[in-house]
Design an enzyme around this catalytic site. Structure first.
Site, PDB file in Angstrom:
ATOM      1  N   ARG A 172       0.606  -0.959   0.199  1.00 40.85           N
ATOM      2  CA  ARG A 172      -0.380  -0.125   0.285  1.00 40.85           C
ATOM      3  C   ARG A 172       0.821   1.295  -0.064  1.00 40.85           C
ATOM      4  NH1 ARG A 172      -5.141  -0.384   2.114  1.00 40.85           N
ATOM      5  NH2 ARG A 172      -5.413   1.747   3.552  1.00 40.85           N
ATOM      6  N   ARG A 176       9.589   5.837  -2.932  1.00 41.70           N
ATOM      7  CA  ARG A 176       9.606   6.418  -4.615  1.00 41.70           C
ATOM      8  C   ARG A 176      11.441   7.085  -4.475  1.00 41.70           C
ATOM      9  NH1 ARG A 176       5.055  10.160  -2.952  1.00 41.70           N
ATOM     10  NH2 ARG A 176       3.212   8.823  -3.705  1.00 41.70           N
ATOM     11  N   ARG A 249      -8.587  -6.981  13.509  1.00 38.40           N
ATOM     12  CA  ARG A 249      -8.182  -5.997  14.183  1.00 38.40           C
ATOM     13  C   ARG A 249      -8.707  -5.165  14.825  1.00 38.40           C
ATOM     14  NH1 ARG A 249      -4.512  -7.208  17.861  1.00 38.40           N
ATOM     15  NH2 ARG A 249      -2.312  -5.405  18.262  1.00 38.40           N
ATOM     16  N   ARG A 280      -0.514   4.976  15.986  1.00 38.44           N
ATOM     17  CA  ARG A 280       0.145   7.360  15.012  1.00 38.44           C
ATOM     18  C   ARG A 280      -0.450   8.064  16.216  1.00 38.44           C
ATOM     19  NH1 ARG A 280      -2.702   5.375  10.248  1.00 38.44           N
ATOM     20  NH2 ARG A 280      -4.640   4.242  10.468  1.00 38.44           N
ATOM     21  N   GLU A 300      -4.566   6.385  18.572  1.00 39.08           N
ATOM     22  CA  GLU A 300      -5.219   5.391  17.867  1.00 39.08           C
ATOM     23  C   GLU A 300      -3.905   4.132  18.255  1.00 39.08           C
ATOM     24  OE1 GLU A 300      -5.467   6.020  13.552  1.00 39.08           O
ATOM     25  OE2 GLU A 300      -5.617   3.774  13.534  1.00 39.08           O
ATOM     26  N   TYR A 348      -9.905  -5.462   3.025  1.00 38.56           N
ATOM     27  CA  TYR A 348      -9.253  -4.085   3.228  1.00 38.56           C
ATOM     28  C   TYR A 348      -9.634  -3.190   2.423  1.00 38.56           C
ATOM     29  CZ  TYR A 348      -5.459  -1.790   5.268  1.00 38.56           C
ATOM     30  OH  TYR A 348      -4.309  -1.217   6.626  1.00 38.56           O
ATOM     31  N   ASP A 350     -10.494   0.641   0.933  1.00 34.30           N
ATOM     32  CA  ASP A 350     -10.079   2.493   0.467  1.00 34.30           C
ATOM     33  C   ASP A 350     -11.383   3.072   0.051  1.00 34.30           C
ATOM     34  OD1 ASP A 350      -7.955   2.707   2.223  1.00 34.30           O
ATOM     35  OD2 ASP A 350      -6.968   2.723   0.211  1.00 34.30           O
TER      36      ASP A 350
HETATM   37  P1  FAD Z   1     -18.332   0.419   7.313  1.00 32.14           P
HETATM   38  O1  FAD Z   1     -18.367   2.465   7.703  1.00 32.14           O
HETATM   39  O2  FAD Z   1     -17.867  -0.105   8.386  1.00 32.14           O
HETATM   40  O3  FAD Z   1     -19.858   1.132   7.648  1.00 32.14           O
HETATM   41  C1  FAD Z   1     -20.884  -0.447   7.892  1.00 32.14           C
HETATM   42  C2  FAD Z   1     -22.186   0.364   8.777  1.00 32.14           C
HETATM   43  O4  FAD Z   1     -22.947  -0.832   9.322  1.00 32.14           O
HETATM   44  C3  FAD Z   1     -21.487   0.264   9.946  1.00 32.14           C
HETATM   45  O5  FAD Z   1     -21.869   1.812  10.053  1.00 32.14           O
HETATM   46  C4  FAD Z   1     -22.429   0.065  10.818  1.00 32.14           C
HETATM   47  O6  FAD Z   1     -22.202   0.204  12.286  1.00 32.14           O
HETATM   48  C5  FAD Z   1     -22.903  -0.631  10.803  1.00 32.14           C
HETATM   49  N1  FAD Z   1     -23.426  -2.147  11.005  1.00 32.14           N
HETATM   50  C6  FAD Z   1     -22.478  -3.237  10.415  1.00 32.14           C
HETATM   51  N2  FAD Z   1     -23.464  -4.147  11.880  1.00 32.14           N
HETATM   52  C7  FAD Z   1     -25.028  -3.985  11.872  1.00 32.14           C
HETATM   53  C8  FAD Z   1     -26.165  -4.077  11.864  1.00 32.14           C
HETATM   54  N3  FAD Z   1     -26.498  -5.497  12.460  1.00 32.14           N
HETATM   55  N4  FAD Z   1     -27.659  -3.962  12.072  1.00 32.14           N
HETATM   56  C9  FAD Z   1     -27.036  -2.129  12.026  1.00 32.14           C
HETATM   57  N5  FAD Z   1     -26.119  -1.427  11.619  1.00 32.14           N
HETATM   58  C10 FAD Z   1     -24.707  -2.298  11.442  1.00 32.14           C
HETATM   59  N6  FAD Z   1      -9.895   5.120   3.383  1.00 32.14           N
HETATM   60  C11 FAD Z   1     -10.118   5.457   3.240  1.00 32.14           C
HETATM   61  O7  FAD Z   1     -10.002   5.630   1.813  1.00 32.14           O
HETATM   62  N7  FAD Z   1      -7.978   6.550   3.363  1.00 32.14           N
HETATM   63  C12 FAD Z   1      -7.980   6.028   4.479  1.00 32.14           C
HETATM   64  O8  FAD Z   1      -7.802   7.663   4.976  1.00 32.14           O
HETATM   65  C13 FAD Z   1      -8.970   5.457   5.487  1.00 32.14           C
HETATM   66  N8  FAD Z   1      -8.513   5.253   7.096  1.00 32.14           N
HETATM   67  C14 FAD Z   1      -9.391   4.572   7.542  1.00 32.14           C
HETATM   68  C15 FAD Z   1      -8.409   4.634   8.700  1.00 32.14           C
HETATM   69  C16 FAD Z   1      -8.498   3.666   9.482  1.00 32.14           C
HETATM   70  C17 FAD Z   1      -8.502   3.721  10.731  1.00 32.14           C
HETATM   71  C18 FAD Z   1     -10.663   2.655   9.005  1.00 32.14           C
HETATM   72  C19 FAD Z   1     -10.694   1.206  10.075  1.00 32.14           C
HETATM   73  C20 FAD Z   1     -10.384   2.520   7.759  1.00 32.14           C
HETATM   74  C21 FAD Z   1     -10.026   3.711   7.325  1.00 32.14           C
HETATM   75  N9  FAD Z   1     -10.815   3.618   5.737  1.00 32.14           N
HETATM   76  C22 FAD Z   1      -9.825   4.267   5.046  1.00 32.14           C
HETATM   77  C23 FAD Z   1     -11.168   2.808   5.084  1.00 32.14           C
HETATM   78  C24 FAD Z   1     -13.152   3.877   5.086  1.00 32.14           C
HETATM   79  O9  FAD Z   1     -13.247   4.137   6.788  1.00 32.14           O
HETATM   80  C25 FAD Z   1     -14.008   2.455   4.158  1.00 32.14           C
HETATM   81  O10 FAD Z   1     -13.354   1.989   2.772  1.00 32.14           O
HETATM   82  C26 FAD Z   1     -15.723   2.545   4.837  1.00 32.14           C
HETATM   83  O11 FAD Z   1     -15.494   3.629   5.374  1.00 32.14           O
HETATM   84  C27 FAD Z   1     -15.639   1.908   4.304  1.00 32.14           C
HETATM   85  O12 FAD Z   1     -17.633   1.694   4.369  1.00 32.14           O
HETATM   86  P2  FAD Z   1     -17.974   0.832   4.376  1.00 32.14           P
HETATM   87  O13 FAD Z   1     -19.314   1.198   4.036  1.00 32.14           O
HETATM   88  O14 FAD Z   1     -18.105  -0.480   4.179  1.00 32.14           O
HETATM   89  O15 FAD Z   1     -18.233   0.428   5.882  1.00 32.14           O
HETATM   90  N1  UDP Z   2       3.425   0.422   8.001  1.00 29.61           N
HETATM   91  C1  UDP Z   2       4.671   0.570   8.309  1.00 29.61           C
HETATM   92  N2  UDP Z   2       5.335   2.095   8.923  1.00 29.61           N
HETATM   93  C2  UDP Z   2       4.343   3.145   8.953  1.00 29.61           C
HETATM   94  C3  UDP Z   2       2.958   2.950   8.719  1.00 29.61           C
HETATM   95  C4  UDP Z   2       2.812   1.961   7.597  1.00 29.61           C
HETATM   96  O1  UDP Z   2       5.034   0.223   8.422  1.00 29.61           O
HETATM   97  O2  UDP Z   2       4.689   4.274   9.997  1.00 29.61           O
HETATM   98  C5  UDP Z   2       2.933  -0.265   7.364  1.00 29.61           C
HETATM   99  C6  UDP Z   2       2.096  -1.180   8.552  1.00 29.61           C
HETATM  100  O3  UDP Z   2       1.873  -2.619   8.997  1.00 29.61           O
HETATM  101  C7  UDP Z   2       0.626  -1.079   8.349  1.00 29.61           C
HETATM  102  C8  UDP Z   2       0.789  -0.869   6.638  1.00 29.61           C
HETATM  103  O4  UDP Z   2       2.073  -0.027   6.064  1.00 29.61           O
HETATM  104  O5  UDP Z   2      -0.466  -1.739   8.260  1.00 29.61           O
HETATM  105  C9  UDP Z   2      -0.602  -0.111   5.732  1.00 29.61           C
HETATM  106  O6  UDP Z   2       0.101   0.912   6.477  1.00 29.61           O
HETATM  107  P1  UDP Z   2      -1.241   2.637   5.792  1.00 29.61           P
HETATM  108  O7  UDP Z   2      -0.898   3.577   6.334  1.00 29.61           O
HETATM  109  O8  UDP Z   2      -1.667   2.221   4.144  1.00 29.61           O
HETATM  110  O9  UDP Z   2      -2.489   1.379   6.441  1.00 29.61           O
HETATM  111  P2  UDP Z   2      -3.914   2.324   7.437  1.00 29.61           P
HETATM  112  O10 UDP Z   2      -4.195   3.548   6.965  1.00 29.61           O
HETATM  113  O11 UDP Z   2      -5.076   1.516   6.304  1.00 29.61           O
HETATM  114  O12 UDP Z   2      -4.012   1.839   9.149  1.00 29.61           O
END
Ligand code: FAD
Ligand code: UDP
Length: 367
Positions: A172, A176, A249, A280, A300, A348, A350
């Site tokens: 991911r 560069r 996780r 972070r 986090e 996984y 985005d």
């Molecule tokens: P969700 O957002 O999980 O929505 C699912 C919903 O279903 C939830 O609100 C939940 O409450 C509901 N639900 C589940 N089961 C039930 C039930 N039984 N009854 C009623 N409701 C229910 N993506 C990026 O592009 N850029 C980023 O920088 C980025 N950072 C992230 C950082 C973190 C820590 C995490 C965890 C994810 C990140 N993502 C990022 C990914 C992004 O959050 C997801 O791709 C996207 O939000 C997923 O949307 P979704 O609708 O699939 O799921």
């Molecule tokens: N990672 C790492 N060091 C960093 C940042 C990321 O080793 O400083 C690794 C780690 O395994 C992480 C993966 O790269 O789970 C993907 O990072 P990303 O920032 O895409 O993760 P997310 O934002 O989805 O948590």
């Protein structure tokens, strides 16, 4: 006659895009979510004028102009470019791995010098086809970067040895041989001006939504309301875990409002050594170039997942992939249920990928 064409379980991005597209073709939808707000994991809470990303920092990025135009219909995006720093025992390095990182680490000035350094660290290791995250990381950036910036972060993030994780996770991150600190390679990137809730509000405008409703607590009554179900929750939960629990996780967030205007000078600083318990620190105001007098930071912490905790990251290792396949096969036999999103597809994903996935499904229906 059922009251709705679609019952959408989950008001996250998948559910919201789905509902929006169905409204366009006059299909009726009811969205439910077990949480007390819509937006799923992109939800933000405004605290003292700062949009706080409650479920982890979210930076929108995509290479797909169609997806970029799609989200821009609902909200304007700012010019934020993610360029996190890594703090390893008090030393600061630029991410993703680029000439700035290599210079700080080795003093290398040119791309050839940096490439030679990496080559020399890999030459005796005999990695031809990387089998796991550790091998993949070392073959991309060598052992020094692996030890300082990857191993500790990865093992605390995932609660596993880097040898037991799939190689794709580290791919991911760009590597560069120029001085570009942009974390993403995509053409389009930014943060919605005014926060992600605007995007979700735009998508769900005019759509009925019920919050604090758990699908499984009222499944019988809810199923009776609609002809079709769109399910965006966990696929194993849908089937009462009959093939076993899929592993995730989890995370724990610690938010602090500080009496200073700038804590770390950047939105994202990663702590890459194993000993620091969080991965972070996010300083939310920097996502929107905030000028507030105070600042809000979030630490986090990776957390062992167990039933009842939020499922943040699917663990796409061999064991879980095998279990998921069984659920997937079963889900394909459903006539009136669509499974979509990060939890139902156990991917996984985005944000842009979730939107693309929802649009692929809705386009088929719209035809
Ligand atoms: P969700 O957002 O999980 O929505 C699912 C919903 O279903 C939830 O609100 C939940 O409450 C509901 N639900 C589940 N089961 C039930 C039930 N039984 N009854 C009623 N409701 C229910 N993506 C990026 O592009 N850029 C980023 O920088 C980025 N950072 C992230 C950082 C973190 C820590 C995490 C965890 C994810 C990140 N993502 C990022 C990914 C992004 O959050 C997801 O791709 C996207 O939000 C997923 O949307 P979704 O609708 O699939 O799921
Ligand atoms: N990672 C790492 N060091 C960093 C940042 C990321 O080793 O400083 C690794 C780690 O395994 C992480 C993966 O790269 O789970 C993907 O990072 P990303 O920032 O895409 O993760 P997310 O934002 O989805 O948590």
């Amino acid at each position: 006659m059922k009251k709705y064409d679609y019952l959408i379980v989950g008001g996250g991005l998948f559910g919201a895009v789905f509902a929006h597209e169905m409204k366009k073709i006059n299909k009726t939808c009811l969205v439910i979510d077990r949480r007390s707000h819509k937006g799923g994991n992109v939800y933000c809470e405004n605290i003292e004028g700062i949009n706080v990303h409650k479920y982890g920092a979210h930076i929108f990025h995509t290479n797909d102009k169609m997806i970029w135009d799609y989200v821009n219909q609902f909200v304007e995006f700012n010019r934020y470019t993610n360029s996190p720093l890594a703090n390893y025992k008090g030393e600061l390095y630029n991410l993703p791995f680029n000439m700035n990182t290599f210079y700080k680490l080795w003093g290398t000035i040119t791309p050839s010098e940096a490439k030679e350094k990496i080559r020399s660290q890999c030459e005796n290791l005999n990695i031809t086809l990387p089998k796991n995250l550790e091998e993949q990381a070392i073959s991309l950036v060598g052992t020094d970067i692996y030890e300082k910036l990857i191993k500790g972060y990865t093992e605390k993030q995932w609660g596993r040895d880097a040898k037991d994780l799939p190689a794709f996770i580290i791919k991911r991150l760009p590597v560069r041989f120029n001085f570009d600190n942009n974390y993403f390679n995509d053409k389009y990137q930014g943060i919605p001006i005014g926060g992600y809730n605007k995007l979700i509000d735009g998508l769900l405008e005019g759509i009925e939504i019920k919050l604090n409703v758990d699908y499984f607590e009222e499944k019988y009554e809810l199923d009776a309301l609609a002809t079709n179900i769109v399910y965006t929750g966990k696929i194993d939960e849908f089937y009462q875990f009959r093939f076993g629990e899929l592993e995730y996780r989890s995370l724990r967030f610690e938010h602090e409002l500080l009496e200073l205007d700038n804590f770390q000078g950047n939105a994202v600083v990663n702590y890459t050594e194993r000993e620091v318990p969080y991965t972070r620190i996010i300083e939310h105001k920097h996502f929107e170039f905030g000028t507030q007098n105070r600042t809000l930071i979030t630490k986090e912490y990776p957390d062992e997942w167990s039933l009842g905790k939020e499922s943040y990251y699917p663990i796409n290792d061999i064991k879980n992939t095998e279990i998921y396949k069984k659920y997937k096969i079963l889900s394909e036999t459903e006539e009136n249920v669509i499974f979509g999103g990060r939890l139902a597809e156990y991917k996984y994903y985005d944000m842009h990928q979730v939107i693309a996935s929802a649009l692929t499904v809705t386009k088929k229906i719209q035809k």
